[in-house]
Scaffold this motif. Structure first.
Motif: not given
Length: 390
Positions: A319-323
């Motif tokens: 899980v990663a934070e993008e845009d």
């Protein structure tokens, strides 16, 4: 030849020649049979059931549990049999009233345009499915025909309700939703907060949520009581921990569910050497919740055998934070990495905490040692000599 010289008895030579040299003399122990498959199916065969009539007391559930070919066959035969049965009744009414006799048109028939069994069969279909082509109808001449008309309409409605209900329930069964609830192929055991933990990853591929999702875990193994009673499938519930707390989970993104191996855990004496396919151990994981779109309770199951548990591994982050929003990379859903983990049981770790301190010290020195070696091996790209300064 050796038997002729008396070195080896003749009986032994004949026995050895009768054996097949290609056949192995020792067979390896087969892998333990699963109680629950990876897809969630229960590997249990029910045999010698004497009271078969109990299944007929719940006909609707029996029809829903049947396979699709059997269900479609019963669906078709129920309508055909009812049409043929009432066609015979209509033909008998017409025959008893004399409507089938040729050349007698002075009396009013019970059913118009009934001349043979084929026309009676067509009239039966028209009555039950309410087609009404207009060529055949019941007259007020025979009260019995009116009664049969009412009975056939009621029977037809009951058959429609039961059969269509079975088809709907089979297409909307809860296990269809469980196809998009996934578990990691392997489970892992590693340290978390200084304790050995059994961990697995669970995720949902759909955007529609599972409401009130709960997760349970059981250990299934063969045990023997102190009195000598053998229990082939002894089930023990073990508590699961997650970030929310308790057994309830908020399954929006994949979660790592873990169980702390403490003194109350059935895995307290599990060692790395026990994780092989000969070990009599199976861990069953059950995820249950309500489907948001249909309101039907669904359940997804899987299991892990001993050789499907990886010691000293940890799941990689996916899980990663993008845009401005969180994205999940499902290509790494089951990927793991090796982490420092003591090669002992949880009991041994609790009795001797120095094993954990030594492991922490070794893991802290590892990166520094590699870095110092890299700095020592690095060569300067240029040098400044005293002559250049002058």
């Amino acid at each position: 030849m050796l038997s002729r010289k008396g070195i080896i008895p003749e009986e032994y030579v004949l026995t050895r020649l009768a054996e097949d040299p290609a056949e192995p003399r020792y067979r390896a122990r087969e892998r333990r049979a699963r109680f629950v498959s990876k897809k969630g199916n229960c590997n249990v065969a029910h045999k010698n059931i004497r009271e078969q009539g109990r299944f007929l007391q719940d006909v609707f559930t029996t029809l829903v549990d049947l396979k699709w070919p059997h269900t479609l066959l019963i669906f078709t035969m129920s309508f055909l049999c009812s049409w043929l049965l009432f066609a015979m009744v209509w033909w008998l009414i017409a025959f008893a009233h004399g409507d089938l006799a040729p050349g007698e048109g002075t009396t009013v028939p019970c059913i118009t345009s009934i001349h043979s069994f084929s026309s009676a069969f067509l009239f039966s279909i028209e009555v039950q499915v309410t087609i009404g082509f207009g060529g055949r109808m019941v007259t007020e001449e025979c009260p019995l025909a009116i009664l049969i008309l009412i009975v056939q309409n009621i029977v037809g409605l009951m058959i429609n309700a039961i059969m269509l209900g079975c088809i709907f329930m089979k297409t909307a069964q809860a296990h269809r939703r469980a196809e998009t609830l996934i578990f990691s192929k392997h489970a892992v055991i590693s340290l978390r907060h200084g304790r050995l933990c059994f961990m697995l990853r669970v995720g949902d591929l759909r955007k529609s949520m599972i409401i009130s999702a709960t997760i349970h875990m059981q250990v299934v193994r063969k045990t023997t009581s102190p009195e000598g009673e053998v229990v082939p499938l002894h089930q023990v519930d073990i508590p699961m921990e997650n970030g929310v707390g308790g057994n309830s989970i908020f399954l929006v993104a994949p979660l790592i569910i873990y169980h702390v191996i403490d003194s109350n855990s059935p895995l307290y004496d599990l060692a790395p050497s026990d994780l092989h396919h000969h070990q009599d151990l199976e861990i069953i994981v059950i995820l249950e919740g309500v489907v948001e779109t249909t309101g039907i309770t669904t359940q997804a199951r899987t299991s892990y055998l001993a050789d499907e548990i990886l010691w000293g591994q940890r799941f990689v982050p996916i899980v990663a934070e993008e845009d401005g929003r969180y994205s999940v990379d499902y290509s790494k859903f089951g990927n793991t990495v090796k982490v420092p983990t003591p090669l002992c049981t949880a009991r041994q770790l609790d009795e001797d905490r120095s094993l954990l301190d030594a492991l922490t010290l070794a893991s802290a020195r590892g990166p520094l040692r590699k870095r110092s070696v890299a700095v020592a091996k690095a060569k300067p790209k240029f040098s400044i000599s005293p002559d250049s300064l002058s």
